[in-house]
Design an enzyme around this catalytic site. Structure first.
Site, PDB file in Angstrom:
ATOM      1  N   GLU A 295     -10.480  13.652  14.442  1.00  9.81           N
ATOM      2  CA  GLU A 295      -9.871  13.991  13.144  1.00  9.81           C
ATOM      3  C   GLU A 295     -10.627  15.192  12.580  1.00  9.81           C
ATOM      4  OE1 GLU A 295      -9.046  11.045  10.206  1.00  9.81           O
ATOM      5  OE2 GLU A 295      -7.895   9.758  11.580  1.00  9.81           O
TER       6      GLU A 295
ATOM      7  N   ASP B 238      -6.419   4.742   9.594  1.00 11.73           N
ATOM      8  CA  ASP B 238      -7.816   4.882   9.153  1.00 11.73           C
ATOM      9  C   ASP B 238      -8.295   3.644   8.388  1.00 11.73           C
ATOM     10  OD1 ASP B 238      -7.816   7.377  10.219  1.00 11.73           O
ATOM     11  OD2 ASP B 238      -7.519   8.424   8.322  1.00 11.73           O
TER      12      ASP B 238
ATOM     13  N   HIS C 116       0.817  -1.215   0.000  1.00 12.84           N
ATOM     14  CA  HIS C 116       0.000   0.000   0.000  1.00 12.84           C
ATOM     15  C   HIS C 116       0.850   1.263   0.000  1.00 12.84           C
ATOM     16  CE1 HIS C 116      -3.588  -2.528   0.927  1.00 12.84           C
ATOM     17  NE2 HIS C 116      -4.048  -1.701   0.026  1.00 12.84           N
TER      18      HIS C 116
HETATM   19  P1  FAD Z   1       4.073  -1.797   2.235  1.00 13.19           P
HETATM   20  O1  FAD Z   1       3.592  -0.730   1.359  1.00 13.19           O
HETATM   21  O2  FAD Z   1       4.105  -3.158   1.653  1.00 13.19           O
HETATM   22  O3  FAD Z   1       5.516  -1.435   2.822  1.00 13.19           O
HETATM   23  C1  FAD Z   1       5.806  -0.128   3.278  1.00 13.19           C
HETATM   24  C2  FAD Z   1       7.313  -0.002   3.587  1.00 13.19           C
HETATM   25  O4  FAD Z   1       7.618  -0.801   4.701  1.00 13.19           O
HETATM   26  C3  FAD Z   1       8.220  -0.491   2.458  1.00 13.19           C
HETATM   27  O5  FAD Z   1       9.410   0.236   2.469  1.00 13.19           O
HETATM   28  C4  FAD Z   1       8.482  -1.930   2.835  1.00 13.19           C
HETATM   29  O6  FAD Z   1       9.692  -2.416   2.286  1.00 13.19           O
HETATM   30  C5  FAD Z   1       8.523  -1.836   4.351  1.00 13.19           C
HETATM   31  N1  FAD Z   1       8.037  -3.044   4.997  1.00 13.19           N
HETATM   32  C6  FAD Z   1       6.912  -3.734   4.758  1.00 13.19           C
HETATM   33  N2  FAD Z   1       6.808  -4.769   5.603  1.00 13.19           N
HETATM   34  C7  FAD Z   1       7.897  -4.717   6.395  1.00 13.19           C
HETATM   35  C8  FAD Z   1       8.386  -5.508   7.465  1.00 13.19           C
HETATM   36  N3  FAD Z   1       7.713  -6.578   7.904  1.00 13.19           N
HETATM   37  N4  FAD Z   1       9.545  -5.153   8.049  1.00 13.19           N
HETATM   38  C9  FAD Z   1      10.248  -4.077   7.637  1.00 13.19           C
HETATM   39  N5  FAD Z   1       9.850  -3.302   6.614  1.00 13.19           N
HETATM   40  C10 FAD Z   1       8.681  -3.613   6.013  1.00 13.19           C
HETATM   41  N6  FAD Z   1      -0.988   5.386   7.218  1.00 13.19           N
HETATM   42  C11 FAD Z   1      -1.185   5.968   8.409  1.00 13.19           C
HETATM   43  O7  FAD Z   1      -0.242   6.166   9.152  1.00 13.19           O
HETATM   44  N7  FAD Z   1      -2.438   6.345   8.800  1.00 13.19           N
HETATM   45  C12 FAD Z   1      -3.543   6.112   8.049  1.00 13.19           C
HETATM   46  O8  FAD Z   1      -4.651   6.436   8.461  1.00 13.19           O
HETATM   47  C13 FAD Z   1      -3.362   5.482   6.794  1.00 13.19           C
HETATM   48  N8  FAD Z   1      -4.421   5.229   6.003  1.00 13.19           N
HETATM   49  C14 FAD Z   1      -4.220   4.606   4.807  1.00 13.19           C
HETATM   50  C15 FAD Z   1      -5.329   4.338   4.003  1.00 13.19           C
HETATM   51  C16 FAD Z   1      -5.160   3.688   2.799  1.00 13.19           C
HETATM   52  C17 FAD Z   1      -6.364   3.402   1.939  1.00 13.19           C
HETATM   53  C18 FAD Z   1      -3.858   3.327   2.365  1.00 13.19           C
HETATM   54  C19 FAD Z   1      -3.657   2.641   1.050  1.00 13.19           C
HETATM   55  C20 FAD Z   1      -2.755   3.608   3.142  1.00 13.19           C
HETATM   56  C21 FAD Z   1      -2.927   4.254   4.376  1.00 13.19           C
HETATM   57  N9  FAD Z   1      -1.845   4.546   5.195  1.00 13.19           N
HETATM   58  C22 FAD Z   1      -2.045   5.140   6.407  1.00 13.19           C
HETATM   59  C23 FAD Z   1      -0.479   4.361   4.732  1.00 13.19           C
HETATM   60  C24 FAD Z   1       0.129   3.059   5.204  1.00 13.19           C
HETATM   61  O9  FAD Z   1       0.603   3.227   6.524  1.00 13.19           O
HETATM   62  C25 FAD Z   1       1.285   2.738   4.280  1.00 13.19           C
HETATM   63  O10 FAD Z   1       0.743   2.436   3.035  1.00 13.19           O
HETATM   64  C26 FAD Z   1       2.165   1.631   4.763  1.00 13.19           C
HETATM   65  O11 FAD Z   1       3.131   1.484   3.763  1.00 13.19           O
HETATM   66  C27 FAD Z   1       1.501   0.302   5.059  1.00 13.19           C
HETATM   67  O12 FAD Z   1       1.173  -0.428   3.936  1.00 13.19           O
HETATM   68  P2  FAD Z   1       1.624  -1.942   3.751  1.00 13.19           P
HETATM   69  O13 FAD Z   1       1.422  -2.718   4.992  1.00 13.19           O
HETATM   70  O14 FAD Z   1       0.993  -2.426   2.513  1.00 13.19           O
HETATM   71  O15 FAD Z   1       3.214  -1.797   3.569  1.00 13.19           O
END
Ligand code: FAD
Length: 542
Positions: free
Chosen positions: A296, A185, A124
């Site tokens: 918020e 969120d 994400h």
């Molecule tokens: P990824 O996108 O897969 O990874 C994010 C980063 O972390 C990359 O650099 C990856 O290499 C690294 N990573 C992933 N897993 C690990 C691991 N296990 N160990 C070490 N590094 C790792 N964020 C907020 O703070 N507040 C919100 O309210 C919020 N709302 C959101 C709503 C939506 C619809 C979306 C799409 C995103 C939102 N986000 C929010 C952002 C979210 O925190 C980031 O997208 C975050 O990257 C988490 O997504 P993911 O778990 O898919 O991680």
């Protein structure tokens, strides 16, 4: 397991200095927009040598899980849908040792390849942060851990895999009447992904972000070592990894703090036409005792029929007055508040809410209320996801911009941006709310402005297909960033994205040297999370 950093720094000062020099020199230096070409094979970083031998070399590893080398396009895609970097392999780990062995193998091969490793949660990210061009992407969701362990004692917590989704943690902990305290969120994100950033939502004013609600981590460092860390044990790694943008290790397990869960929530929205009244009320609420549980807010610029849109899920307190309210053409600010409750205590709740609302200065006709379950409220964005997916509008590009603005300059920001740079918000919501940093632990890698109260401002834009939306929104985002820089607002990006070393250095400010030192201690060859574009992989020195 002992702390690798202390021994490393004390015993190998010379090696440290050499690695430090390599890392600093190898920070990505050019200003090209690395995500400008959306093809799936954009060569952004010079490819490693002997690429053809890499798959067969990875195949020699004995794993509990497996590698895939074909059909990898999903690993070159993220929610941002702007950057697409094809990896050479995807690891589907079944055990922590799969991750450790893979990293050790890549280190072993590092004199001949520039292979890098990106942990991918749900992908994400917005700008390719979980991708690895011609590297290895680790699909963290496939990591097979024993099922979640919930400690239901005096200090309750849950132990979860780094690839676990927050929505699953919610459902599991609720079985014990417990719940994490700090959320995002949207809950279909992974623990490792949000802990690598911060995890900020409307509860952060009280509990801090998610990175401040973790007791312990298990991490596989960029040296392939499996390290347990906490405030007491290997604390430097613990705080480095929290908010560390995946730079120091891969989170394979996290121990997350829990609190008692309520069953229902009272969800309230009110409107303001003056920014200063709105932000004063927000700041009043985040500083009050016995306040709401979630606070918020959002901005609406040039929207019509606003209150009518709310009626499907909220009820006006005074339907006649509400029907006479006209939002057309104005900039309006919505304060959104939630109080958790158990139905048997509804009377006390209503009194508390009445008192809290009586202290606010919103437009009286715009008070709207709703009552939903705790789960429905926390998982609210998933409903929008389902609707958007059904219309093909979830997988569009998302050029989001998230900023942290110090309280002392939020009025300047609002005046300069809302209605001036941003003339409508037809492309998506604009969130704005303050958090109280006194509740935040400043030992993590996360960077925030230097004030006790800071605002999160999130421009959550979608670029609709068949329009010039993406270019328009990205230009507008740049104007906002330019405005912040010119007015010297002291803003910081959240979920940051930069192109040059100077920009990263400026982002981290006084924390930059610590960040670089931690990198050289835990991931000296800069193998991890290349998609953040902070460091470029170095060739090993033997
Ligand atoms: P990824 O996108 O897969 O990874 C994010 C980063 O972390 C990359 O650099 C990856 O290499 C690294 N990573 C992933 N897993 C690990 C691991 N296990 N160990 C070490 N590094 C790792 N964020 C907020 O703070 N507040 C919100 O309210 C919020 N709302 C959101 C709503 C939506 C619809 C979306 C799409 C995103 C939102 N986000 C929010 C952002 C979210 O925190 C980031 O997208 C975050 O990257 C988490 O997504 P993911 O778990 O898919 O991680």
């Amino acid at each position: 397991m002992g702390s690798p950093v202390c021994g490393f720094l004390k015993q190998n000062n010379i090696i440290f200095l050499r690695f430090f020099a390599i890392l600093v020199l190898s920070c990505i230096p050019d200003r090209t927009n690395l995500c400008s070409n959306p093809s799936f094979d954009t060569p952004t970083i010079p490819p490693h040598s002997s690429s053809s031998s890499i798959p067969s070399s990875l195949k020699t590893l004995t794993l509990d899980g497996y590698f895939s080398f074909e059909n990898l396009k999903h690993a070159a895609k993220d929610f941002g849908n702007i950057c697409h970097y094809l990896p050479i392999a995807v690891l589907h780990p079944k055990s922590v040792s799969d991750i450790s062995s893979t990293i050790k193998h890549i280190l072993y091969m590092s004199s001949v390849t520039k292979l890098t490793v990106a942990a991918r949660g749900r992908g994400h990210s917005l700008q390719g942060q979980a991708q690895a061009y011609q590297g290895v992407v680790i699909n963290m969701e496939s990591l097979d851990r024993p099922s979640m362990y919930i400690e239901n004692g005096e200090v309750p917590y849950v132990d979860v895999s780094g690839g676990e989704l927050w929505i699953n943690i919610l459902h599991e902990t609720l079985k014990y009447g417990l719940s994490p305290k700090s959320w995002t969120d949207y809950l279909h994100l992974t623990v490792g992904g949000t802990l690598s950033n911060a995890g900020i939502s409307g509860q952060a004013f009280r509990h801090g972000p998610q990175i401040n609600n973790v007791y312990q981590l298990e991490v596989v460092t960029g040296r392939g070592e499996v390290v347990t860390c906490s405030d007491k044990e290997n604390a430097d790694l613990f705080y480095g990894v929290l908010g560390g943008l995946g730079q120091f290790g891969i989170i394979t397990r996290a121990r997350i703090s829990l609190g008692p869960a309520e069953k229902m929530v009272k969800w309230i929205r009110v409107l303001y036409s003056e920014f200063s009244t709105f932000s004063n009320d927000q700041e009043h609420l985040i500083s009050s005792n016995n306040s709401f549980d979630y606070i918020e807010g959002f901005v609406m610029i040039n929207r019509t029929g606003l209150l009518n849109n709310w009626r499907s899920s909220f009820n006006p307190k005074d339907p006649i007055q509400a029907s006479q309210f006209s939002s057309d053409g104005k900039i309006l600010y919505c304060l959104e508040m939630v109080k958790y409750f158990n139905p048997e205590k509804i009377d006390v709740l209503n009194q508390d809410i009445e008192k809290l609302l009586s202290e606010l200065n919103y437009i009286p006709s715009t008070l709207f209320l709703s009552e939903v379950s705790y789960v429905e409220f926390l998982d609210r964005v998933h409903l929008s996801e389902i609707k958007l997916r059904s219309k093909g509008l979830w997988e569009v590009p998302h050029p989001w911009l998230n900023l942290l603005i110090p309280k002392s300059r939020i009025f300047d920001f609002a005046e300069g941006v809302f209605g001036n740079i941003v003339k409508d918000n037809n492309n998506g919501p604009i969130l704005i709310y303050p958090v109280n940093k006194a509740k935040w632990n400043n030992r993590t890698s996360m960077v925030t402005p230097e004030e006790d109260i800071i605002y999160l401002v999130a421009f959550l834009s979608s670029a609709l297909p068949g329009t010039d939306g993406l270019e328009h929104i990205m230009t507008q985002n740049q104007h906002i960033l330019d405005f912040c820089a010119k007015a010297q607002l002291g803003a910081k990006q959240y979920l940051p994205h930069y192109h040059t070393q100077d920009e990263w250095r400026a982002h981290f400010g006084t924390q930059w040297e610590t960040f670089v030192q931690r990198k050289s201690a835990y991931d000296p060859l800069a193998i991890l999370a290349p998609g953040q574009r902070i460091f470029q992989k170095a060739i090993s020195i033997t």
